[in-house]
Design an enzyme around this catalytic site. Structure first.
Site, PDB file in Angstrom:
ATOM      1  CG  ASN A  11      -1.719   1.223   1.419  1.00  0.00           C
ATOM      2  OD1 ASN A  11      -1.803   2.045   0.508  1.00  0.00           O
ATOM      3  ND2 ASN A  11      -2.339   1.380   2.577  1.00  0.00           N
ATOM      4  CE  LYS A  13      -0.272   3.393   4.633  1.00  0.00           C
ATOM      5  NZ  LYS A  13      -0.237   3.535   6.085  1.00  0.00           N
ATOM      6  CG  HIS A  97      -5.954   2.126   5.037  1.00  0.00           C
ATOM      7  ND1 HIS A  97      -5.560   3.095   5.922  1.00  0.00           N
ATOM      8  CD2 HIS A  97      -4.939   1.235   4.955  1.00  0.00           C
ATOM      9  CE1 HIS A  97      -4.340   2.796   6.353  1.00  0.00           C
ATOM     10  NE2 HIS A  97      -3.938   1.675   5.794  1.00  0.00           N
ATOM     11  CD  GLU A  99      -3.092   5.692   6.550  1.00  0.00           C
ATOM     12  OE1 GLU A  99      -3.043   5.681   5.320  1.00  0.00           O
ATOM     13  OE2 GLU A  99      -2.190   5.191   7.268  1.00  0.00           O
ATOM     14  CD  GLU A 169      -3.763  -2.278   7.274  1.00  0.00           C
ATOM     15  OE1 GLU A 169      -2.686  -2.572   6.754  1.00  0.00           O
ATOM     16  OE2 GLU A 169      -4.338  -1.193   7.074  1.00  0.00           O
ATOM     17  N   GLY A 175       2.195   2.429  10.753  1.00  0.00           N
ATOM     18  CA  GLY A 175       3.178   3.498  10.584  1.00  0.00           C
ATOM     19  C   GLY A 175       3.842   3.941  11.876  1.00  0.00           C
ATOM     20  CB  SER A 215       4.839  -1.583  12.192  1.00  0.00           C
ATOM     21  OG  SER A 215       4.445  -0.233  12.368  1.00  0.00           O
TER      22      SER A 215
HETATM   23  P1  PGA Z   1       2.604   0.363   7.694  1.00  0.00           P
HETATM   24  O1  PGA Z   1       1.177   0.581   6.998  1.00  0.00           O
HETATM   25  O2  PGA Z   1       3.157  -0.934   7.167  1.00  0.00           O
HETATM   26  O3  PGA Z   1       3.417   1.546   7.295  1.00  0.00           O
HETATM   27  O4  PGA Z   1       2.349   0.296   9.169  1.00  0.00           O
HETATM   28  C1  PGA Z   1       0.287  -0.483   6.773  1.00  0.00           C
HETATM   29  C2  PGA Z   1      -0.999   0.037   6.163  1.00  0.00           C
HETATM   30  O5  PGA Z   1      -1.439   1.122   6.546  1.00  0.00           O
HETATM   31  O6  PGA Z   1      -1.609  -0.608   5.284  1.00  0.00           O
END
Ligand code: PGA
Length: 256
Positions: A11, A13, A97, A99, A169, A175, A215
């Site tokens: 992903n 982003k 997601h 976000e 998630e 992140g 992460s």
């Molecule tokens: P990350 O993001 O691996 O940077 O924690 C995962 C995601 O948001 O899909």
């Protein structure tokens, strides 16, 4: 070993221009070659879908988008439809997601419409669910995940359910460098599979892939990916660089 093939999805982003995206995907494609042990998906921003799609031509890496609108066309400024994504040969789309739930106020009902529209248009949804830190600390994790999962999948038939991928998630792990322990992750993955079995039958539940996201890195992936109900990863930060992303694909291929 589970009969489910592992899936590693990147992903990206809101990162990379179209030119940067093409160079990253070229590195990935040339290293992956024709391997078929693991399904690999990259989800660049909309602006790079066409160029990345062309760079993936003939490769064993699939294209995904990060969002979609449920309507086929119309006055929805700034939005993109299933048909538009299919025209770029996208085969997956990330839906719900955290976000998007947080910054764009997406509700479970809206997410459900996106899931249904995607399935109707032969786009495979990667439906994201997960609790915030506050929800985990107050003991609400399973209740939150159940609501997001069941609302997101309302009206999905048993047959189409096998085209859906679920991504667990935990919001507090995205992140942040804080990864869920394997026990925390496996507990929620097993809970999700049990819910799928209750709602769609055991045989279907055994076919659906449940990814972990938050992460995930080459260092922690082998342990996470060897859990019984963890069928791959949805990778943010570590998917932006070919070496770490390829190491994650290798880690998934190494799990027996
Ligand atoms: P990350 O993001 O691996 O940077 O924690 C995962 C995601 O948001 O899909």
């Amino acid at each position: 070993m589970s009969s489910r093939k592992k899936l590693i999805a990147g992903n990206w982003k809101m990162n990379k221009t179209s030119a940067d995206a093409v160079s990253l995907v070229q590195e990935i494609v040339s290293a992956i070659g024709k391997q078929t042990d693991v399904d690999v998906v990259v989800c660049p921003p909309f602006t790079s879908l066409e160029s990345v799609g062309k760079a993936l031509d003939g490769a064993n890496v699939k294209l995904g988008a990060q969002n979609v609108h449920p309507e086929p066309s119309g006055a929805y400024t700034g939005e993109i439809s299933v048909g538009m994504l299919r025209a770029f040969f996208a085969s997956y789309v990330i839906i719900g997601h955290s976000e998007r739930r947080t910054y764009f106020a997406e509700t479970d009902a809206f997410i459900n419409q996106k899931v249904l529209a995607s399935l109707k248009g032969q786009l495979k949804p990667i439906l994201c669910v997960g609790e915030t830190l506050g929800e985990r600390e107050s003991g609400a994790t399973l209740r939150v995940v159940q609501t997001q999962l069941e609302s997101g999948l309302e009206g999905v038939s048993k047959d189409l359910m096998t085209s859906v991928v679920i991504a667990y998630e935990p919001v507090w792990a995205i992140g942040t460098g804080k990864v869920a322990t394997v026990e925390q992750a496996q507990e929620v993955h097993a809970f999700i599979r049990a819910l799928l079995a209750k709602n769609f039958g055991e045989a279907t539940a055994q076919k659906v892939r449940i990814l972990y996201g938050g992460s995930m890195k080459p260092a922690n992936a082998p342990e996470l990916l060897s859990q019984k109900d963890i069928d791959g990863g949805l990778i943010g930060g570590a998917s932006l660089e070919s070496r770490s992303f390829l190491d994650l694909v290798k880690a998934a291929a190494a799990v027996k």
